[in-house]
Scaffold this motif. Structure first.
Motif, PDB file in Angstrom:
ATOM      1  N   ALA A  84       0.854  -1.187   0.000  1.00  0.00           N
ATOM      2  CA  ALA A  84       0.000   0.000   0.000  1.00  0.00           C
ATOM      3  C   ALA A  84       0.892   1.240   0.000  1.00  0.00           C
ATOM      4  O   ALA A  84       1.965   1.251   0.615  1.00  0.00           O
ATOM      5  CB  ALA A  84      -0.932   0.019   1.204  1.00  0.00           C
ATOM      6  N   ARG A  85       0.429   2.254  -0.690  1.00  0.00           N
ATOM      7  CA  ARG A  85       1.034   3.591  -0.622  1.00  0.00           C
ATOM      8  C   ARG A  85      -0.136   4.573  -0.660  1.00  0.00           C
ATOM      9  O   ARG A  85      -0.571   4.990  -1.721  1.00  0.00           O
ATOM     10  CB  ARG A  85       1.998   3.844  -1.770  1.00  0.00           C
ATOM     11  N   ILE A  86      -0.646   4.866   0.523  1.00  0.00           N
ATOM     12  CA  ILE A  86      -1.911   5.568   0.634  1.00  0.00           C
ATOM     13  C   ILE A  86      -1.717   7.076   0.463  1.00  0.00           C
ATOM     14  O   ILE A  86      -0.855   7.693   1.099  1.00  0.00           O
ATOM     15  CB  ILE A  86      -2.575   5.278   1.994  1.00  0.00           C
ATOM     16  N   GLN A  87      -2.558   7.647  -0.386  1.00  0.00           N
ATOM     17  CA  GLN A  87      -2.636   9.092  -0.566  1.00  0.00           C
ATOM     18  C   GLN A  87      -4.086   9.537  -0.349  1.00  0.00           C
ATOM     19  O   GLN A  87      -5.023   8.767  -0.578  1.00  0.00           O
ATOM     20  CB  GLN A  87      -2.179   9.487  -1.963  1.00  0.00           C
ATOM     21  N   LEU A 125       1.632   7.317   2.851  1.00  0.00           N
ATOM     22  CA  LEU A 125       1.995   6.336   3.869  1.00  0.00           C
ATOM     23  C   LEU A 125       2.170   4.972   3.207  1.00  0.00           C
ATOM     24  O   LEU A 125       1.236   4.436   2.604  1.00  0.00           O
ATOM     25  CB  LEU A 125       0.915   6.261   4.945  1.00  0.00           C
ATOM     26  N   LYS A 126       3.378   4.419   3.325  1.00  0.00           N
ATOM     27  CA  LYS A 126       3.663   3.102   2.760  1.00  0.00           C
ATOM     28  C   LYS A 126       3.571   2.034   3.844  1.00  0.00           C
ATOM     29  O   LYS A 126       3.996   2.256   4.977  1.00  0.00           O
ATOM     30  CB  LYS A 126       5.074   3.066   2.153  1.00  0.00           C
ATOM     31  N   PHE A 127       3.022   0.894   3.489  1.00  0.00           N
ATOM     32  CA  PHE A 127       3.081  -0.267   4.373  1.00  0.00           C
ATOM     33  C   PHE A 127       2.879  -1.516   3.532  1.00  0.00           C
ATOM     34  O   PHE A 127       2.447  -1.441   2.377  1.00  0.00           O
ATOM     35  CB  PHE A 127       2.061  -0.189   5.517  1.00  0.00           C
ATOM     36  N   PHE A 174      -6.132   9.770   7.466  1.00  0.00           N
ATOM     37  CA  PHE A 174      -5.926   8.332   7.341  1.00  0.00           C
ATOM     38  C   PHE A 174      -4.813   7.941   8.312  1.00  0.00           C
ATOM     39  O   PHE A 174      -3.802   8.642   8.434  1.00  0.00           O
ATOM     40  CB  PHE A 174      -5.512   7.943   5.927  1.00  0.00           C
ATOM     41  N   GLU A 175      -4.977   6.812   8.997  1.00  0.00           N
ATOM     42  CA  GLU A 175      -3.923   6.346   9.886  1.00  0.00           C
ATOM     43  C   GLU A 175      -4.033   4.840  10.060  1.00  0.00           C
ATOM     44  O   GLU A 175      -5.097   4.242   9.858  1.00  0.00           O
ATOM     45  CB  GLU A 175      -3.988   7.040  11.244  1.00  0.00           C
ATOM     46  N   LEU A 176      -2.918   4.240  10.437  1.00  0.00           N
ATOM     47  CA  LEU A 176      -2.917   2.830  10.820  1.00  0.00           C
ATOM     48  C   LEU A 176      -3.373   2.737  12.263  1.00  0.00           C
ATOM     49  O   LEU A 176      -2.775   3.340  13.148  1.00  0.00           O
ATOM     50  CB  LEU A 176      -1.524   2.227  10.656  1.00  0.00           C
ATOM     51  N   PHE A 177      -4.427   1.965  12.488  1.00  0.00           N
ATOM     52  CA  PHE A 177      -4.926   1.771  13.848  1.00  0.00           C
ATOM     53  C   PHE A 177      -4.082   0.738  14.584  1.00  0.00           C
ATOM     54  O   PHE A 177      -3.816   0.864  15.782  1.00  0.00           O
ATOM     55  CB  PHE A 177      -6.390   1.331  13.804  1.00  0.00           C
ATOM     56  N   ALA A 178      -3.665  -0.303  13.875  1.00  0.00           N
ATOM     57  CA  ALA A 178      -2.793  -1.335  14.441  1.00  0.00           C
ATOM     58  C   ALA A 178      -2.083  -2.007  13.280  1.00  0.00           C
ATOM     59  O   ALA A 178      -2.556  -1.982  12.139  1.00  0.00           O
ATOM     60  CB  ALA A 178      -3.586  -2.357  15.249  1.00  0.00           C
TER      61      ALA A 178
END
Length: 870
Positions: A78-81, A91-93, A108-112
């Motif tokens: 993922a590379r979220i925009q 954000l890359k993950f 947008f955020e990673l919750f876990a």
């Protein structure tokens, strides 16, 4: 709406519908409410990967806090925009996350992070968050900002390289067959015997299972209650479960004989999917209500309905209609109710933006732990300075709160509020030793400390200094911080951090804390070559080593920081039998990071000495690959031909010779000249050499192991199917065939190796699947079993190639690539020396595996593969 592709889920909103359609999160507007799109969808998120449709972003769902939640599975990037928020940094993950998006703030955020192949998302009545997995633990309980088990070999580390630890899923007593991706925590109120149970769908095992949760501190363990549905019908493939507006359970059945990746034929059934409903024989379903006809009082009544679906819908509609008239009633519920009625009031008031300072304090004082927990979480989500009254009450909770779930959320939220206030609260929590017994809280303490260090290192150091300089620091400090904080310093080795580390070591008064600190530094420096070390740091290590009774691992740090000064002493300790085996191995590993011919000579001499323990000999042999010299080829080959070698020592020599091209060529030349028998190399190493990056090695390997012409995979599949049709197999004899032919690489029923996948959880009763997997092993190689070749540099200039390491990725972080080789041992390769990493898409499982078996052997083997012994 046309044009969607792999749309995985939707969520209703006031003026349209949210659609999760990887790579996008879309909002489809319908502002005139005619159930037809007003125009093209609005793109709110971009960048969810599509590499694997078994694990794309899925399960879009409103959280009770007004965020949209979703998950991503194991094998997608993922590379979220955020197009509506240009200031958001992409954000890359890589896989395995729970994420959320705020549709008003465009956040947008990673919750876990972590959780295996997350596919499914569920909030229980108290707003706890769960997902399924494809592992044996079956379900994961997610806390905000926490880090969970993931396939580190496939996907690398968590986004935070300083997390240093992670949580597992909930322990399970019961059927652990993979894979239950999706669960509900039943809260429908129409099947009383199911209230509070986790009900999950397992498409591989053709069943639906019910679990009971038992609290263990801030999380849960689970126990299987029963199989809700279990059938021998192999086309029953339950892939989704939900609770409906009538309070009953609905099951989506994919209904297909095929549900796995592996099959080259397009043979999915596209016509016969099914939906089932589970209901109680003793109780009628709830009447389905037309929510559009309800006024504000009617919606309030639905907030206390026994069916969670009704409560969720009522809460959403109160917000969407902006029903401000309900606020006084909700405020009374919040203050005077002690059950879920108060929690529904808190969630709804928050969404209506009607929580003032007074009601936040009332929520923080509430008798119900879930109210206190959610008040902390919602306040933390605002990421604003807490008012004096709220801050005072939260500090009070940090002193006296006894509910572990509330303490857990407090630690999670400390990472979101301003650092000064966060540190004041953290100072209270790190003296509460009783939280050490909890399975989650110790790691949460460290993650709060690490976040505050990253935000303001000097403030955090000022906070902790009175603790580490005391002679008797708190147990929570010794357990959760003493090792990780120095490791954090050296894992990000700026001059400031290394000087902080030196000051820390000089001021520690407790020997246990000092030992932990040195252990953390040693771990943090693993794989690193520090070109610039401040004199203060070197001087501190040297002073510690000169103490009358220096810590055992101080020599290792001396080697790392000043190798020229410490090498002679370390080499002597390595040779001395009086040194403990563990210390000798650590010194060998440390010396192997520095090029030196004399060290290589010591390694070779220790490897040749059969009086040394096996593990010492193996490590000395494999350490020769770190900085290989051509002159060592013949001594290693001579050692390989000795008759008294153990299997582990022999495997280490083969692994080492195969890891440096000049050595490999010498070995193959001796085999081709019949000086060494070809059988000395196991088949898996033959395959490595046949696919070697050096063409000369490939040519020699092909000359030695040139395979004869064989049947096509189709012909061989048909032949085996005919054998199984006419020959009865015996499981006991098949177990013996498996042990001889397969067990060196595969586990089945708890016995065997780990080079290939554990077969126990696979569809072994699917004969077509088994035949295809064995006859054409290259058809579907899972990522974690792809053979990886890491080529290293011969020196720091990276001008020429050095050793070659082959194996399976075990883990990757910013400092080290760790491979698990074919004998199961680990090789840690510094990132600074990696020239290239390549993957082979060919399976190590040789083709023609069954060629030497009789028809009866084949039938017996398949009988054992299909068996399920008690």
């Amino acid at each position: 709406m046309d044009g969607l592709n792999i749309a995985t889920s939707t969520a209703q909103d006031k003026d349209g519908v949210w659609v999760l359609n990887p790579p996008y999160l879309l909002f489809v507007p319908d502002r005139n409410h005619d159930d037809s799109p007003d125009g093209p969808p609005e793109v709110h998120l971009v960048g969810f990967g599509l590499e694997d449709t078994h694990s794309v972003a899925n399960s879009l769902k409103w959280g009770p806090d007004g965020w949209l939640y979703g998950v991503t599975g194991s094998t997608v990037t993922a590379r979220i925009q955020t197009p509506f928020n240009p200031s958001f940094k992409p954000l890359k993950f890589f896989g395995q996350t729970v994420w959320r998006y705020h549709p008003l703030d465009y956040r947008f955020e990673l919750f876990a992070e972590g959780g295996w192949n997350n596919f499914g998302l569920e909030f229980d009545d108290q707003g706890r968050l769960f997902s399924g997995t494809n592992g044996g633990m079956q379900a994961v309980h997610f806390l905000q900002g926490a880090y969970y088990q993931k396939s580190f070999g496939k996907h690398g580390p968590h986004n935070n390289p300083f997390a240093f630890s992670y949580f597992d899923g909930m322990k399970l007593v019961g059927d652990s067959r993979r894979m239950i991706h999706q669960w509900i925590v039943y809260g429908g109120g129409a099947i009383p015997s199911y209230d509070g149970l986790m009900i999950g769908v397992n498409p591989l095992a053709n069943l639906i299972m019910a679990l009971k949760r038992q609290s263990i501190g801030s999380t849960f363990e689970t126990t299987e209650i029963h199989k809700t549905i279990e059938t021998e019908h192999k086309w029953f493939r339950p892939v989704h479960i939900t609770t409906g507006p009538d309070g009953l359970i609905y099951i989506s059945d994919f209904y297909d004989g095929r549900i796995t990746h592996l099959d080259p034929r397009d043979n999915w059934d596209r016509d016969r999917g099914r939906i089932y409903r589970i209901r109680s024989l003793e109780m009628n379903p709830h009447p389905v209500i037309n929510f559009r006809q309800l006024d504000s009082a009617g919606l309030l009544n639905q907030l206390i309905h026994p069916n969670r679906w009704n409560r969720d819908t009522a809460r959403r509609l109160i917000y969407e209609r902006n029903e401000l008239s309900v606020i006084p009633t909700l405020q009374k519920w919040l203050v005077h109710s002690s059950d879920n009625q108060a929690l529904e009031a808190l969630w709804t008031l928050h969404r209506l933006q009607s929580m003032d300072n007074h009601y936040w304090v009332q929520a923080l004082k509430h008798i119900s732990p879930s109210i206190r927990l959610w008040a902390i979480r919602l306040l933390g989500d605002q990421s604003e300075t807490l008012t004096e009254e709220v801050f005072k009450q939260i500090k009070s909770l940090a002193r006296i709160e006894i509910n572990p779930e509330v303490i857990a959320q407090l630690l999670c939220s400390l990472r979101r509020i301003p650092v000064d206030q966060s540190n004041d609260i953290l100072a209270l929590l790190i003296n509460r030793d009783e939280i050490l017994t909890d399975p989650f809280l110790p790691n949460l303490v460290w993650w709060a400390v690490e976040t505050n260090f990253s935000r303001s290192p000097d403030n955090l150091m000022q906070l902790l200094q009175p603790v580490w300089t005391s002679g008797n620091p708190s147990r929570i400090y010794r357990s959760c911080i003493a090792e990780f904080l120095p490791r954090r310093f050296v894992s990000d080795p700026t001059m400031d951090n290394l000087n902080r580390c030196a000051d820390y070591l000089r001021s520690v008064e407790n020997s246990e804390v000092l030992a932990s600190a040195l252990r953390g530094i040693e771990t943090g420096l693993r794989g690193q070559s520090l070109s610039h070390v401040p004199p203060r740091f070197v001087h501190t290590i040297t002073e510690l080593a000169r103490q009358p009774d220096p810590p055992a691992n101080i020599v290792l740090l001396g080697i790392k920081l000043a190798p020229a000064a410490w090498k002679s002493e370390a080499g002597q300790l390595m040779l001395e039998n009086a040194t403990s085996p563990a210390s000798r191995m650590e010194i060998i590993q440390a010396l192997a990071e520095f090029p030196d011919s004399s060290i290589n000579d010591q390694f070779l001499a220790m490897a040749q000495d059969d009086q040394n323990p096996e593990n010492i000999r193996v490590l000395c042999i494999t350490s020769l690959r770190s900085f290989p010299e051509e002159r060592l080829s013949l001594p290693l080959i001579h050692l390989l031909t000795q008759s008294n070698l153990t299997n582990h020592v022999q495997s280490a020599i083969i692994e080492t010779l195969a890891g440096y091209t000049p050595w490999t060529l010498d070995l193959l030349m001796m085999i081709s000249e019949d000086k060494i028998p070809p059988a000395i190399l196991p088949s898996e190493y033959q395959l490595i050499l046949l696919n070697h990056p050096d063409q000369s090695v490939q040519n020699l390997a092909n000359k030695i192991w040139n395979s004869a012409e064989k049947l096509s995979t189709g012909e061989l599949s048909n032949k085996i199917a005919a054998i199984l049709e006419t020959t009865a197999g015996d499981t006991s004899r098949g177990k013996t065939v498996f042990a001889t032919l397969c067990a060196s690489c595969h586990q089945l029923h708890g016995q065997g190796g780990s080079i290939g996948p554990d077969l126990t959880g696979y569809e072994r009763d699917n004969q077509s699947f088994l035949i295809t997997s064995i006859v054409d092993p290259n058809l579907g190689v899972r990522e974690e079993y792809e053979l990886v070749t890491v080529t290293t540099a011969s020196d720091e200039s990276k001008a020429t190639a050095g050793s070659i390491y082959s194996g399976f990725i075990h883990s990757v972080d910013s400092s080290v690539v760790t491979l698990r080789n074919l004998s199961g041992s680990l090789s840690s390769i510094p990132q600074s020396r990696v020239l290239s990493i390549s993957r082979s898409f060919n399976s190590l499982m040789p083709e023609g595996l069954l060629d030497a078996l009789s028809d009866q052997d084949i039938a017996d083997l398949f009988a054992w593969l299909k068996s399920n012994p008690d």
